[in-house]
Motif scaffolding. Structure first.
Motif, PDB file in Angstrom:
ATOM      1  N   SER A 180      49.506  39.142  51.480  1.00  0.00           N
ATOM      2  CA  SER A 180      48.062  39.341  51.607  1.00  0.00           C
ATOM      3  C   SER A 180      47.650  40.674  50.984  1.00  0.00           C
ATOM      4  O   SER A 180      46.621  40.773  50.295  1.00  0.00           O
ATOM      5  CB  SER A 180      47.651  39.285  53.075  1.00  0.00           C
ATOM      6  N   PHE A 181      48.447  41.716  51.233  1.00  0.00           N
ATOM      7  CA  PHE A 181      48.175  43.032  50.635  1.00  0.00           C
ATOM      8  C   PHE A 181      48.121  42.934  49.108  1.00  0.00           C
ATOM      9  O   PHE A 181      47.181  43.417  48.464  1.00  0.00           O
ATOM     10  CB  PHE A 181      49.270  44.017  51.075  1.00  0.00           C
ATOM     11  N   ASN A 211      42.931  41.059  43.575  1.00  0.00           N
ATOM     12  CA  ASN A 211      41.604  40.438  43.505  1.00  0.00           C
ATOM     13  C   ASN A 211      40.462  41.397  43.815  1.00  0.00           C
ATOM     14  O   ASN A 211      39.314  41.105  43.484  1.00  0.00           O
ATOM     15  CB  ASN A 211      41.532  39.240  44.446  1.00  0.00           C
ATOM     16  N   GLY A 212      40.771  42.505  44.489  1.00  0.00           N
ATOM     17  CA  GLY A 212      39.739  43.488  44.786  1.00  0.00           C
ATOM     18  C   GLY A 212      38.855  43.156  45.962  1.00  0.00           C
ATOM     19  O   GLY A 212      37.883  43.854  46.221  1.00  0.00           O
ATOM     20  N   SER A 213      39.174  42.070  46.679  1.00  0.00           N
ATOM     21  CA  SER A 213      38.361  41.697  47.838  1.00  0.00           C
ATOM     22  C   SER A 213      39.145  40.782  48.763  1.00  0.00           C
ATOM     23  O   SER A 213      40.118  40.142  48.351  1.00  0.00           O
ATOM     24  CB  SER A 213      37.076  40.984  47.399  1.00  0.00           C
ATOM     25  N   LEU A 214      38.702  40.723  50.018  1.00  0.00           N
ATOM     26  CA  LEU A 214      39.333  39.812  50.979  1.00  0.00           C
ATOM     27  C   LEU A 214      39.057  38.360  50.610  1.00  0.00           C
ATOM     28  O   LEU A 214      39.928  37.501  50.741  1.00  0.00           O
ATOM     29  CB  LEU A 214      38.802  40.101  52.390  1.00  0.00           C
ATOM     30  N   SER A 215      37.838  38.087  50.139  1.00  0.00           N
ATOM     31  CA  SER A 215      37.483  36.700  49.812  1.00  0.00           C
ATOM     32  C   SER A 215      38.307  36.193  48.636  1.00  0.00           C
ATOM     33  O   SER A 215      38.788  35.056  48.633  1.00  0.00           O
ATOM     34  CB  SER A 215      35.995  36.590  49.505  1.00  0.00           C
ATOM     35  N   GLY A 216      38.484  37.043  47.612  1.00  0.00           N
ATOM     36  CA  GLY A 216      39.297  36.639  46.459  1.00  0.00           C
ATOM     37  C   GLY A 216      40.741  36.411  46.839  1.00  0.00           C
ATOM     38  O   GLY A 216      41.377  35.447  46.381  1.00  0.00           O
ATOM     39  N   ALA A 217      41.270  37.282  47.697  1.00  0.00           N
ATOM     40  CA  ALA A 217      42.646  37.106  48.165  1.00  0.00           C
ATOM     41  C   ALA A 217      42.795  35.831  48.970  1.00  0.00           C
ATOM     42  O   ALA A 217      43.781  35.103  48.840  1.00  0.00           O
ATOM     43  CB  ALA A 217      43.067  38.315  48.997  1.00  0.00           C
ATOM     44  N   ALA A 218      41.792  35.534  49.812  1.00  0.00           N
ATOM     45  CA  ALA A 218      41.845  34.321  50.631  1.00  0.00           C
ATOM     46  C   ALA A 218      41.869  33.069  49.770  1.00  0.00           C
ATOM     47  O   ALA A 218      42.602  32.120  50.038  1.00  0.00           O
ATOM     48  CB  ALA A 218      40.646  34.294  51.590  1.00  0.00           C
ATOM     49  N   ARG A 219      41.054  33.073  48.693  1.00  0.00           N
ATOM     50  CA  ARG A 219      41.046  31.917  47.793  1.00  0.00           C
ATOM     51  C   ARG A 219      42.398  31.752  47.110  1.00  0.00           C
ATOM     52  O   ARG A 219      42.905  30.637  46.976  1.00  0.00           O
ATOM     53  CB  ARG A 219      39.940  32.069  46.745  1.00  0.00           C
ATOM     54  N   GLU A 220      42.985  32.844  46.666  1.00  0.00           N
ATOM     55  CA  GLU A 220      44.275  32.765  45.981  1.00  0.00           C
ATOM     56  C   GLU A 220      45.367  32.244  46.906  1.00  0.00           C
ATOM     57  O   GLU A 220      46.203  31.418  46.496  1.00  0.00           O
ATOM     58  CB  GLU A 220      44.667  34.148  45.454  1.00  0.00           C
ATOM     59  N   LEU A 221      45.370  32.701  48.156  1.00  0.00           N
ATOM     60  CA  LEU A 221      46.438  32.352  49.091  1.00  0.00           C
ATOM     61  C   LEU A 221      46.182  31.058  49.845  1.00  0.00           C
ATOM     62  O   LEU A 221      47.093  30.511  50.463  1.00  0.00           O
ATOM     63  CB  LEU A 221      46.636  33.498  50.091  1.00  0.00           C
ATOM     64  N   GLY A 222      44.931  30.578  49.820  1.00  0.00           N
ATOM     65  CA  GLY A 222      44.612  29.354  50.544  1.00  0.00           C
ATOM     66  C   GLY A 222      44.554  29.544  52.050  1.00  0.00           C
ATOM     67  O   GLY A 222      44.860  28.619  52.814  1.00  0.00           O
ATOM     68  N   ILE A 223      44.174  30.749  52.489  1.00  0.00           N
ATOM     69  CA  ILE A 223      44.014  31.023  53.914  1.00  0.00           C
ATOM     70  C   ILE A 223      42.625  31.604  54.130  1.00  0.00           C
ATOM     71  O   ILE A 223      41.891  31.873  53.179  1.00  0.00           O
ATOM     72  CB  ILE A 223      45.101  31.995  54.442  1.00  0.00           C
ATOM     73  N   SER A 224      42.235  31.827  55.391  1.00  0.00           N
ATOM     74  CA  SER A 224      40.888  32.299  55.676  1.00  0.00           C
ATOM     75  C   SER A 224      40.752  33.789  55.412  1.00  0.00           C
ATOM     76  O   SER A 224      41.732  34.548  55.457  1.00  0.00           O
ATOM     77  CB  SER A 224      40.524  32.002  57.135  1.00  0.00           C
ATOM     78  N   GLN A 225      39.515  34.204  55.151  1.00  0.00           N
ATOM     79  CA  GLN A 225      39.259  35.622  54.898  1.00  0.00           C
ATOM     80  C   GLN A 225      39.580  36.488  56.111  1.00  0.00           C
ATOM     81  O   GLN A 225      40.188  37.557  55.953  1.00  0.00           O
ATOM     82  CB  GLN A 225      37.798  35.807  54.464  1.00  0.00           C
ATOM     83  N   PRO A 226      39.201  36.056  57.345  1.00  0.00           N
ATOM     84  CA  PRO A 226      39.575  36.871  58.511  1.00  0.00           C
ATOM     85  C   PRO A 226      41.090  37.044  58.651  1.00  0.00           C
ATOM     86  O   PRO A 226      41.553  38.105  59.076  1.00  0.00           O
ATOM     87  CB  PRO A 226      38.981  36.085  59.690  1.00  0.00           C
ATOM     88  N   THR A 227      41.857  36.005  58.282  1.00  0.00           N
ATOM     89  CA  THR A 227      43.316  36.115  58.367  1.00  0.00           C
ATOM     90  C   THR A 227      43.828  37.180  57.412  1.00  0.00           C
ATOM     91  O   THR A 227      44.694  37.995  57.758  1.00  0.00           O
ATOM     92  CB  THR A 227      43.980  34.763  58.052  1.00  0.00           C
ATOM     93  N   VAL A 228      43.301  37.196  56.192  1.00  0.00           N
ATOM     94  CA  VAL A 228      43.712  38.218  55.233  1.00  0.00           C
ATOM     95  C   VAL A 228      43.362  39.607  55.760  1.00  0.00           C
ATOM     96  O   VAL A 228      44.157  40.548  55.676  1.00  0.00           O
ATOM     97  CB  VAL A 228      43.037  37.993  53.858  1.00  0.00           C
TER      98      VAL A 228
END
Length: 301
Positions: free
Chosen positions: A12-13, A19-36
């Motif tokens: 996640s880190f 990606n520069g954001s939690l939302s971008g990371a969430a999309r890449e990993l296929g998990i929710s933004q709060p989880t990231v």
């Protein structure tokens, strides 16, 4: 004493940094933004470090985070390598093989080659990635690649299968309307089909004394499959693989030698994957089919 962070936190880190954001990371990993977000907070707590500057525009990694990101990226590459080794150790003819090839090969050559392969190995599922970009075999984006250039990575097994002849061609309907050009200069009087942003055709034409410019190309696209479709529709003269022209109803090779450099064809896989029975089986079968296609040893269709 801080505990050692779980690998999921590092993933996640790395995704947030990339990606520069939690939302971008969430999309890449296929998990929710709060989880990231929880992963990042837990990682910082486990390490006892602040890794990001928080702002309304996102998360900005600090200098410490960037140093850690380099190490985590290398670890991700090594884990991908470990996955490849594990795949290579499989010892059966089931499972899946992922093949990447150019748009033209994927759409107009592979389907015919896969007919006998599917009959021979019905338990092996085939995934195909039509792409004119170079998918990275080392990061497990494909198991086997059909390339029009020689890969240079030492970790890859590479085999040259031959060279595909490229020629000028047009559909019989177009030639019936406009006549058949007999010389290079005759081409200047016809509707040509070629690239939009690339000047490769004009550059080669100039090297053989033909004064082609962008204006000579009445239809332009950077998609080779679309260029082929325009040719099939009888919209003009284009350039294609000689074997594909010969095997496509209605397509006619023009009696003009434009000295177009042939396309070398290389079949490539990862060295470790070459020990997998299923990948070796598909690799060898593809080599046989492609050599038949390239060299014209038998009817293609």
């Amino acid at each position: 004493m801080n505990r050692e962070p779980d690998w999921a936190l590092w993933r996640s880190f790395a995704a947030v940094v990339a990606n520069g954001s939690l939302s971008g990371a969430a999309r890449e990993l296929g998990i929710s933004q709060p989880t990231v977000g929880r992963h990042v907070e837990t990682l910082e707590a486990d390490l006892g470090l602040t890794l990001f500057e928080r702002s309304l525009t996102g998360l900005k990694p600090n200098a410490t985070a960037l140093r850690l990101f380099d190490s985590v990226s290398r670890a991700q590459a090594l884990l991908a390598e470990a996955s490849i080794v594990a795949q290579g150790a499989l010892d059966d003819f089931g499972g899946t093989v992922r093949i990447t090839a150019s748009e033209m090969i994927s759409n107009h050559v592979l389907p015919q080659l896969l007919l006998p392969i599917r009959q021979r190995y019905p338990r092996i599922a085939i995934e195909i990635v039509p792409s004119d970009s170079a998918e990275n075999l080392l990061l497990r984006e494909a198991d086997i690649a059909i390339r029009m250039f020689r890969p240079t990575q030492l970790e890859l097994v590479t085999r040259r299968l031959g060279a595909i002849e490229l020629i000028a061609a047009a559909h019989a309907d177009y030639l019936a309307r406009r006549g058949t050009p007999r010389s290079m200069t005759d081409l200047l009087e016809h509707d040509l089909i070629g690239f939009d942003r690339s000047d490769a055709i004009e550059t080669h034409a100039r090297s053989i004394g033909l004064a082609l410019t962008r204006d000579n190309f009445k239809l332009r696209s950077d998609s080779q499959t679309h260029l082929w479709a325009l040719m099939l529709a009888g919209l003009g003269i284009g350039f294609g693989q000689a074997r594909l022209v010969a095997s496509t109803p209605g397509m006619v090779a023009l009696p003009i030698d434009l000295e177009i450099p042939p396309l070398d064809v290389w079949l490539t896989t990862h060295r470790e994957l070459f020990t997998s029975h299923r990948i070796r089986a598909i690799y060898d079968a593809l080599a046989e089919g492609l050599e038949t296609y390239i060299n014209g040893k038998a009817p293609f269709r």
